[in-house]
Design a protein around this motif. Structure first.
Motif, PDB file in Angstrom:
ATOM      1  N   ALA A  37      40.471  -1.904  11.778  1.00 25.79           N
ATOM      2  CA  ALA A  37      40.584  -0.630  12.323  1.00 25.79           C
ATOM      3  C   ALA A  37      39.779  -1.281  13.543  1.00 25.79           C
ATOM      4  CB  ALA A  37      38.961   0.046  11.608  1.00 25.79           C
ATOM      5  N   PRO A  38      39.740   0.588  14.656  1.00 31.84           N
ATOM      6  CA  PRO A  38      39.318   0.445  15.835  1.00 31.84           C
ATOM      7  C   PRO A  38      37.644  -0.449  15.655  1.00 31.84           C
ATOM      8  CG  PRO A  38      40.310   2.200  15.794  1.00 31.84           C
ATOM      9  CD  PRO A  38      40.267   1.352  14.159  1.00 31.84           C
ATOM     10  N   HIS A  39      36.693   0.279  14.702  1.00 29.74           N
ATOM     11  CA  HIS A  39      35.341  -0.517  14.991  1.00 29.74           C
ATOM     12  C   HIS A  39      35.211  -2.083  14.235  1.00 29.74           C
ATOM     13  CE1 HIS A  39      36.085   0.532  10.832  1.00 29.74           C
ATOM     14  NE2 HIS A  39      34.958  -1.140  10.605  1.00 29.74           N
ATOM     15  N   GLU A  40      36.887  -2.296  14.022  1.00 31.50           N
ATOM     16  CA  GLU A  40      36.661  -4.303  14.116  1.00 31.50           C
ATOM     17  C   GLU A  40      36.618  -4.714  15.183  1.00 31.50           C
ATOM     18  OE1 GLU A  40      36.784  -4.560   9.142  1.00 31.50           O
ATOM     19  OE2 GLU A  40      39.391  -3.506  10.775  1.00 31.50           O
ATOM     20  N   ARG A  41      37.014  -4.296  16.546  1.00 27.35           N
ATOM     21  CA  ARG A  41      37.310  -5.293  18.041  1.00 27.35           C
ATOM     22  C   ARG A  41      36.438  -4.715  18.221  1.00 27.35           C
ATOM     23  NH1 ARG A  41      43.845  -4.925  18.339  1.00 27.35           N
ATOM     24  NH2 ARG A  41      42.984  -7.535  18.814  1.00 27.35           N
TER      25      ARG A  41
ATOM     26  N   LEU B 275      32.097 -12.736  16.202  1.00 28.90           N
ATOM     27  CA  LEU B 275      33.536 -13.082  16.491  1.00 28.90           C
ATOM     28  C   LEU B 275      34.166 -13.105  16.837  1.00 28.90           C
ATOM     29  CD1 LEU B 275      33.296  -9.943  19.178  1.00 28.90           C
ATOM     30  CD2 LEU B 275      33.633 -11.814  20.090  1.00 28.90           C
ATOM     31  N   VAL B 276      35.487 -13.028  16.349  1.00 30.64           N
ATOM     32  CA  VAL B 276      36.355 -13.982  17.013  1.00 30.64           C
ATOM     33  C   VAL B 276      37.267 -13.746  17.971  1.00 30.64           C
ATOM     34  CG1 VAL B 276      38.185 -14.903  15.643  1.00 30.64           C
ATOM     35  CG2 VAL B 276      36.508 -13.710  14.080  1.00 30.64           C
ATOM     36  N   VAL B 277      37.542 -14.945  18.719  1.00 29.39           N
ATOM     37  CA  VAL B 277      38.553 -14.965  20.386  1.00 29.39           C
ATOM     38  C   VAL B 277      39.523 -15.675  19.631  1.00 29.39           C
ATOM     39  CG1 VAL B 277      36.150 -14.459  21.534  1.00 29.39           C
ATOM     40  CG2 VAL B 277      37.031 -17.285  21.257  1.00 29.39           C
TER      41      VAL B 277
ATOM     42  N   GLY C 278      44.834 -12.653  20.836  1.00 30.06           N
ATOM     43  CA  GLY C 278      44.263 -10.897  20.165  1.00 30.06           C
ATOM     44  C   GLY C 278      44.669 -10.972  18.946  1.00 30.06           C
ATOM     45  N   ASN C 279      45.817 -12.280  18.820  1.00 26.64           N
ATOM     46  CA  ASN C 279      46.579 -12.009  17.232  1.00 26.64           C
ATOM     47  C   ASN C 279      45.766 -13.130  15.847  1.00 26.64           C
ATOM     48  OD1 ASN C 279      48.538 -10.061  18.387  1.00 26.64           O
ATOM     49  ND2 ASN C 279      49.703 -11.784  19.102  1.00 26.64           N
ATOM     50  N   ASP C 280      45.879 -14.085  16.686  1.00 24.50           N
ATOM     51  CA  ASP C 280      45.079 -15.216  15.709  1.00 24.50           C
ATOM     52  C   ASP C 280      43.612 -14.551  15.162  1.00 24.50           C
ATOM     53  OD1 ASP C 280      47.633 -16.688  15.167  1.00 24.50           O
ATOM     54  OD2 ASP C 280      46.538 -18.004  16.508  1.00 24.50           O
ATOM     55  N   SER C 281      42.879 -14.118  16.114  1.00 22.55           N
ATOM     56  CA  SER C 281      41.588 -13.538  16.315  1.00 22.55           C
ATOM     57  C   SER C 281      41.579 -12.615  14.801  1.00 22.55           C
ATOM     58  CB  SER C 281      40.974 -13.253  16.686  1.00 22.55           C
ATOM     59  OG  SER C 281      41.650 -11.813  17.509  1.00 22.55           O
ATOM     60  N   GLN C 282      42.515 -11.680  14.962  1.00 22.43           N
ATOM     61  CA  GLN C 282      42.978 -10.580  14.049  1.00 22.43           C
ATOM     62  C   GLN C 282      42.944 -10.901  12.224  1.00 22.43           C
ATOM     63  OE1 GLN C 282      44.940  -6.834  14.445  1.00 22.43           O
ATOM     64  NE2 GLN C 282      45.836  -7.376  16.659  1.00 22.43           N
ATOM     65  N   LEU C 283      43.831 -12.350  12.677  1.00 23.07           N
ATOM     66  CA  LEU C 283      43.889 -12.703  10.794  1.00 23.07           C
ATOM     67  C   LEU C 283      43.793 -12.968  11.045  1.00 23.07           C
ATOM     68  CD1 LEU C 283      47.335 -13.959  12.052  1.00 23.07           C
ATOM     69  CD2 LEU C 283      46.755 -12.215  10.171  1.00 23.07           C
ATOM     70  N   ALA C 284      42.206 -13.411  11.294  1.00 24.44           N
ATOM     71  CA  ALA C 284      40.642 -14.430  11.099  1.00 24.44           C
ATOM     72  C   ALA C 284      39.772 -13.614  10.221  1.00 24.44           C
ATOM     73  CB  ALA C 284      40.138 -15.655  11.797  1.00 24.44           C
ATOM     74  N   VAL C 285      39.425 -12.510  11.527  1.00 25.63           N
ATOM     75  CA  VAL C 285      38.712 -11.665  10.818  1.00 25.63           C
ATOM     76  C   VAL C 285      39.182 -10.913   9.439  1.00 25.63           C
ATOM     77  CG1 VAL C 285      37.634  -8.769  11.609  1.00 25.63           C
ATOM     78  CG2 VAL C 285      38.294 -10.296  13.614  1.00 25.63           C
ATOM     79  N   ALA C 286      40.530 -10.543   9.410  1.00 32.42           N
ATOM     80  CA  ALA C 286      40.604 -10.156   8.244  1.00 32.42           C
ATOM     81  C   ALA C 286      40.364 -11.092   7.154  1.00 32.42           C
ATOM     82  CB  ALA C 286      41.819  -9.909   7.695  1.00 32.42           C
ATOM     83  N   LYS C 287      40.650 -12.359   6.860  1.00 27.06           N
ATOM     84  CA  LYS C 287      40.002 -13.473   6.061  1.00 27.06           C
ATOM     85  C   LYS C 287      38.653 -13.397   5.981  1.00 27.06           C
ATOM     86  CE  LYS C 287      42.424 -17.836   4.276  1.00 27.06           C
ATOM     87  NZ  LYS C 287      43.443 -18.713   4.670  1.00 27.06           N
ATOM     88  N   LEU C 288      38.838 -13.822   6.568  1.00 32.00           N
ATOM     89  CA  LEU C 288      36.536 -13.662   6.874  1.00 32.00           C
ATOM     90  C   LEU C 288      36.105 -12.539   5.874  1.00 32.00           C
ATOM     91  CD1 LEU C 288      35.807 -15.254   9.591  1.00 32.00           C
ATOM     92  CD2 LEU C 288      35.058 -16.246   7.862  1.00 32.00           C
TER      93      LEU C 288
ATOM     94  N   ASP D 225      36.538  -8.715  16.622  1.00 34.99           N
ATOM     95  CA  ASP D 225      37.215  -9.636  17.156  1.00 34.99           C
ATOM     96  C   ASP D 225      37.948  -9.500  18.875  1.00 34.99           C
ATOM     97  OD1 ASP D 225      39.592  -7.832  17.548  1.00 34.99           O
ATOM     98  OD2 ASP D 225      41.269  -9.371  17.177  1.00 34.99           O
ATOM     99  N   LEU D 226      38.009  -9.996  19.638  1.00 31.43           N
ATOM    100  CA  LEU D 226      38.100  -9.888  21.568  1.00 31.43           C
ATOM    101  C   LEU D 226      39.363  -9.480  21.167  1.00 31.43           C
ATOM    102  CD1 LEU D 226      36.843  -9.490  23.777  1.00 31.43           C
ATOM    103  CD2 LEU D 226      37.852 -12.614  24.165  1.00 31.43           C
ATOM    104  N   ARG D 227      39.443  -8.001  21.347  1.00 30.35           N
ATOM    105  CA  ARG D 227      40.945  -7.238  21.568  1.00 30.35           C
ATOM    106  C   ARG D 227      41.273  -8.191  22.563  1.00 30.35           C
ATOM    107  NH1 ARG D 227      39.584  -2.109  22.813  1.00 30.35           N
ATOM    108  NH2 ARG D 227      38.804  -1.732  20.777  1.00 30.35           N
ATOM    109  N   GLY D 228      42.759  -8.273  22.616  1.00 29.27           N
ATOM    110  CA  GLY D 228      43.748  -9.281  23.604  1.00 29.27           C
ATOM    111  C   GLY D 228      43.291 -10.456  24.113  1.00 29.27           C
ATOM    112  N   GLY D 229      42.129 -10.848  23.261  1.00 20.63           N
ATOM    113  CA  GLY D 229      41.704 -12.318  23.452  1.00 20.63           C
ATOM    114  C   GLY D 229      41.734 -12.603  24.298  1.00 20.63           C
ATOM    115  N   LEU D 230      41.304 -13.644  25.041  1.00 21.38           N
ATOM    116  CA  LEU D 230      40.720 -14.556  26.241  1.00 21.38           C
ATOM    117  C   LEU D 230      41.519 -14.120  27.242  1.00 21.38           C
ATOM    118  CD1 LEU D 230      39.806 -17.761  24.508  1.00 21.38           C
ATOM    119  CD2 LEU D 230      38.233 -16.360  26.213  1.00 21.38           C
ATOM    120  N   ARG D 231      43.065 -13.334  26.847  1.00 19.25           N
ATOM    121  CA  ARG D 231      43.843 -13.442  28.906  1.00 19.25           C
ATOM    122  C   ARG D 231      43.368 -12.217  29.050  1.00 19.25           C
ATOM    123  NH1 ARG D 231      50.242 -11.522  27.523  1.00 19.25           N
ATOM    124  NH2 ARG D 231      48.889 -10.504  26.078  1.00 19.25           N
TER     125      ARG D 231
END
Lengths: 536, 112
Positions: free
Chosen positions: A417-421, A490-492, A496-506, A517-523
């Motif tokens: 969800a947007p508030h999770e990013r 905060l997951v990076v 920005g893909n694996d970080s979403q999966l990690a957030v969901a799993k946690l 998670d950090l949207r778009g990752g370190l890029r």
């Protein structure tokens, strides 16, 4: 007295000239007789081998044979004096200067330059003059001018393939240069095909290079491939691999396919021999080996998974080698007027070698690094090469076959969800002031390249394999002694893909605290916040 | 002689290898020594179909089973090699394993 002696001298000179001319006449008759004998032998030999000596240059070769006889030493051996006419006018024998003069057009099957350039392969039984002539008349298409296509095209051009087509729609990037050896720092930003043509022209200007400056599509594939004799699949995605295989089956072209990722490579010669669909003696196609495409999420590119330069280089070189073998041995002939490539048999009515398809596996860090395995023959229900084939020229050109849909697409992951990013700019204002656990889920080799201050590395590849409780325990263990960071996480990651999966799993595992998670990752971090952040 | 000397026969040692990225699902180890029972509970000999389930239950360390198995077979894009031959030349999942066999699972690569 004076006049008489002059006349006598004249008579003596005339007698000498007549004697000399008669000697030349005898020599010429001997040469003629020998040339006729050799012509007969060459003709008989030609009949025996049926094509061992191409008809179109038999005449030139015979001319060369008869010239050799004219050498003076040969005449001496035969006891006939090698006299040279003393008077002016047309020489009766070819002078040695003519024999060794630069090859005039049509005199030898190859040019002086070609004998020198290809000498090291010409003296091999496996290539020889016939093989070189076949290479010279061959038209080969390299689809994809990247890590496979660059070394493949370089060796094919070096070997003297007469016409080399290059297909690619991409431009050269700096990250290509560790493996794509035709491109250079100077050609960054230029089309890969043009960059390759530039290099290959410098390597061997005798090769006719044909640029195709766009990716192959179902609409263009048949038209482009039809004018070539053999195809190399040097692309990097299942969609193009199925398309190229289907087109090669429809057009009867042999296909040399390779791929590479990380430290491994794979090589197959497909549709070899290139029999029509339904002919069980033809070689299997890509669909016979892989009737169903892999799940889209299992397809990893070199950009994502990484690639060791020489690994993909080895595979491209092997593709060139396999293609040279197919062409130089005369296993397939040139494309005929219908665009089909026919098989050439060295002897009339001889059955062609049956297909013995194999897959070569290369694993650079395994021992032994190479392994060749036997593949299946054609699949009797193959959609492309069987009697029940459903893929036709019409279905390709009309665009009714959707290769992208067939192979599936991975849409950008969006499971939170947007508030999770949190965006990179926003996080840059918070990350020093607001206490939190910063979890970097990239692989350790990524983490080593660059990481944010205070980040904890817990690779997603390890997390994904574990039950949720074990993941919670890992995070607890890694954050011991850092209680001042609180319980918010905060997951990076890289993109920005694996970080979403990690957030969901946690969250699913019941982590006590906010997880984002950090949207778009370190890029995104590099693009929006820190331009000096390593771009790898 | 060997079959008659032990009830159910001797266990079957085989080598299982993963390549093309599949090793990442199996603890990043390419080569595994596996010993299968000579007889299964239903009295049959272990075949490739049994091996697939055995590997998922005993050797696979990744929870994403569908990266290896789909619809009771290997997922599309994975080749199974029985002693260096495509399993389709050897009877596919019905092939009964023999002592000393090498079974290789290859994930097809696409990069280039």
């Amino acid at each position: 007295m004076y006049q008489t002696s002059e006349i006598d001298a004249n008579i003596a000179r005339l007698r000498q000239q007549i004697a000399g001319t008669e000697a030349h006449l005898r020599q010429l008759k001997v040469q003629l007789s020998r040339a006729e004998q050799q012509a007969k032998e060459a003709h008989d030999l030609g009949q025996t081998y049926d094509g061992g000596h191409p008809v179109e240059w038999q005449a030139e070769t015979l001319a060369a044979l008869s010239q050799k006889i004219g050498s003076s030493s040969r005449l001496h051996e035969d006891g006939i004096p090698a006299t040279t006419p003393q008077h002016s006018g047309e020489p009766l024998l070819l002078s040695s200067g003519d024999v060794s003069s630069p090859s005039s057009k049509g005199r030898w099957p190859l040019s002086t330059e070609e004998y020198r350039r290809y000498g090291r392969q010409l003296i091999l039984h496996e290539v020889g003059l016939q093989g070189q002539l076949r290479l010279k008349s061959a038209k080969v298409l390299v689809v994809g001018v990247g890590g496979l296509g660059c070394p493949a095209a370089a060796y094919l051009a070096g070997a003297g393939v007469g016409t080399l087509g290059l297909v690619d729609g991409d431009t050269v990037e700096v990250s290509n240069l560790h493996r794509q050896i035709l491109h250079s720092t100077n050609t960054i930003g230029i089309g890969k095909v043009d960059s390759a043509v530039d290099y290959l022209n410098g390597l061997n200007s005798l090769v006719n290079l044909i640029p195709h400056r766009a990716h192959l599509t179902p609409q263009t594939a048949l038209e482009i491939i039809s004018s070539y004799d053999a195809v190399l699949d040097c692309t990097d995605h299942p969609t193009s691999r199925y398309l190229i295989s289907d087109a090669c089956v429809l057009l009867g072209k042999p296909l040399v396919s390779a791929s590479a990722l990380r430290t491994e490579g794979q090589l197959m010669a497909l549709n070899m021999p290139p029999k029509p669909p339904g002919d069980a003696s033809g070689g299997p196609c890509y669909r016979c080996v892989f009737p169903k495409p892999p799940p889209a999420e299992s397809v990893v590119s070199c950009g994502e998974g990484g690639i060791v330069g020489p690994v993909v280089g080895v595979m491209g070189v092997l593709q060139a080698l396999e293609t040279i073998k197919i062409i130089a041995t005369g296993t397939v002939d040139r494309a005929d007027s219908n665009g089909k490539t026919s098989e050439m048999h060295s002897k009339a009515n001889e059955a062609p070698a049956p297909a013995s398809p194999s897959l070569l596996l290369f694993s650079a860090f395994s021992s032994p690094p190479f392994r060749s395995v036997r593949l299946r023959l054609r699949r009797t229900n193959c959609a492309s090469c069987s009697a029940q084939a459903t893929i036709t020229e019409a279905s390709l050109t009309s665009g009714s076959l959707d290769y992208v849909a067939f192979c599936g697409v991975t849409s950008p992951l969006d499971i939170l969800a947007p508030h999770e990013r949190i965006g990179a700019s926003e996080y840059s204002k918070l990350y020093r002031s607001s206490p939190h656990i910063l979890l970097d889920v990239r692989e350790p080799v990524h983490f080593e390249l660059s990481s944010l201050p205070g980040a904890i590395n817990l690779p997603w590849s390890e997390c994904v394999a574990k039950p949720g409780e074990a993941l919670l325990q890992d995070v607890e263990r890694l954050t011991q002694g850092r209680e001042d960071e609180g319980r918010d996480v905060l997951v990076v990651c890289r993109l920005g893909n694996d970080s979403q999966l990690a957030v969901a799993k946690l969250k699913q595992a019941g982590w006590q605290g906010a997880v984002k998670d950090l949207r778009g990752g370190l890029r995104a971090w590099r693009q929006e916040v820190d331009p000096d952040w390593p771009d790898y | 002689m060997a079959e008659s000397s032990a009830p159910g026969g001797y266990p079957i040692p085989i080598t299982v290898e993963f390549t093309g990225g599949l090793e990442l699902l199996f603890g990043n180890e390419r080569k595994h020594k596996v010993v299968l029972p000579a007889r299964l509970e239903n009295g049959s000999s272990p075949n490739i179909s049994f091996l697939l389930g055995y590997l998922v239950d005993n050797l696979m360390q990744d929870e994403r089973k569908d990266m290896f198995i789909m619809e009771d077979s290997v997922r599309p894009g994975v080749l199974v090699l029985i002693n260096d031959a495509d399993w389709e030349l050897e009877g596919e999942d019905a092939y009964e394993l023999q002592a000393g066999d090498t079974i290789v699972f290859v994930s097809t690569l696409h990069g280039g």
